[in-house]
Design a protein around this motif. Sequence first.
Motif, PDB file in Angstrom:
ATOM      1  N   UNK A 234      78.553 109.884 -66.130  1.00 58.22           N
ATOM      2  CA  UNK A 234      77.236 109.385 -65.738  1.00 58.22           C
ATOM      3  C   UNK A 234      76.871 108.091 -66.460  1.00 58.22           C
ATOM      4  N   UNK A 235      77.090 108.058 -67.774  1.00 55.89           N
ATOM      5  CA  UNK A 235      76.710 106.872 -68.540  1.00 55.89           C
ATOM      6  C   UNK A 235      77.570 105.670 -68.171  1.00 55.89           C
ATOM      7  N   UNK A 236      78.860 105.899 -67.974  1.00 57.21           N
ATOM      8  CA  UNK A 236      79.748 104.790 -67.626  1.00 57.21           C
ATOM      9  C   UNK A 236      79.415 104.235 -66.244  1.00 57.21           C
ATOM     10  N   UNK A 237      79.072 105.116 -65.312  1.00 57.53           N
ATOM     11  CA  UNK A 237      78.710 104.641 -63.980  1.00 57.53           C
ATOM     12  C   UNK A 237      77.388 103.866 -64.027  1.00 57.53           C
ATOM     13  N   UNK A 238      76.421 104.377 -64.777  1.00 58.05           N
ATOM     14  CA  UNK A 238      75.145 103.665 -64.903  1.00 58.05           C
ATOM     15  C   UNK A 238      75.353 102.294 -65.551  1.00 58.05           C
ATOM     16  N   UNK A 239      76.289 102.207 -66.483  1.00 59.98           N
ATOM     17  CA  UNK A 239      76.552 100.927 -67.148  1.00 59.98           C
ATOM     18  C   UNK A 239      77.190  99.918 -66.209  1.00 59.98           C
ATOM     19  N   UNK A 240      77.741 100.392 -65.097  1.00 64.93           N
ATOM     20  CA  UNK A 240      78.326  99.503 -64.098  1.00 64.93           C
ATOM     21  C   UNK A 240      77.470  99.439 -62.833  1.00 64.93           C
ATOM     22  N   UNK A 241      76.174  99.687 -62.985  1.00 57.23           N
ATOM     23  CA  UNK A 241      75.250  99.678 -61.860  1.00 57.23           C
ATOM     24  C   UNK A 241      74.170  98.639 -62.100  1.00 57.23           C
TER      25      UNK A 241
END
Length: 319
Positions: A234-241
């Motif tokens: 979740x955190x990694x995806x949010x960081x690439x959003x």
Amino acid sequence: MSFDFDAAVHVPHRMQPGLRRLAPGAVQLTPSVVPNRGVARHLREKLAVLWAFREQALLQVPGFDAGPALRALARHAAAEHPQALQLDGETWRAPWLGWALDADLRPQDIGTGWPEIGTLLHEMPPEWRRTALLSLAFAEDFAVLDGATDTLPWLAVALPSMWAPEQKIGRHFAEVHAPVADNRLIVGAAPQLVKLVTGPQRWERFVWTLTAHPRLHGHPQRVDPARWPDGLDDDALAAQTWWRTERQTFIPVPDTAQAVFTIEVDVTPLTQAFESAAQAARVHDALASMSDAVLAYRGLTHARGALLRWLARCAAASP
């Protein structure tokens, strides 16, 4: 950017016109360069697009006279931001860019401007030089909406949001919005909307989405269709959003049934996008309420679960 979060983010989410009348004195344009505040990324990206992909950004239906709309846009810009654009008869000056066009459309160096802007203006076909100067002087992209035909006969769009300007030129307003998911409110009201926004009043609306693409320039031929990589937590995806927003306004063209449609795009990392937990909660609820069709149209189907969990954590954080 003058994006209005409260006016833009609705729960439940619906694809709707969302027009509101602009207050007297409300500005519609944003200079791309302001002394002592730096250069907007819009100028950098527009320069790159106009160098490499001009034929996909500057478009006109054969025979259409864009002169009245272009002059109306220039007068409006000069009235709002006289330091960014000045009109002296047929001479147009953009002091903060350091360049001008004389009455014969010849580029003139008027200061310590960017040499690449002058080179671009020299390389540009003369009939597009004023459009290019306006496009570079301001963050917004521009289009002409013609109320007599309900079409878009002229476009100066260097920073599209996942759509191809060359596929929209000359198309009917309803046809332009045909690919939009859950579009029945917009398409059904198309004739009334066109009549409204090509009248004497000024209007604005707001659009937002979540995307994996950090650039302002989002032509579909230059956007990775794969979106987010597989296997992100979740955190990694949010960081690439990124939180992608648009403010759209309409500038009347006097004595015509036309309006100049302005589009100001902004892109902010999702992790820096919200001013409060309440805003994160509102985006969470709006995303949760999107239909499958809207999620697919925006490329959010597979990312929604991770984004909802991340937004829920942000919404639960202390103010």
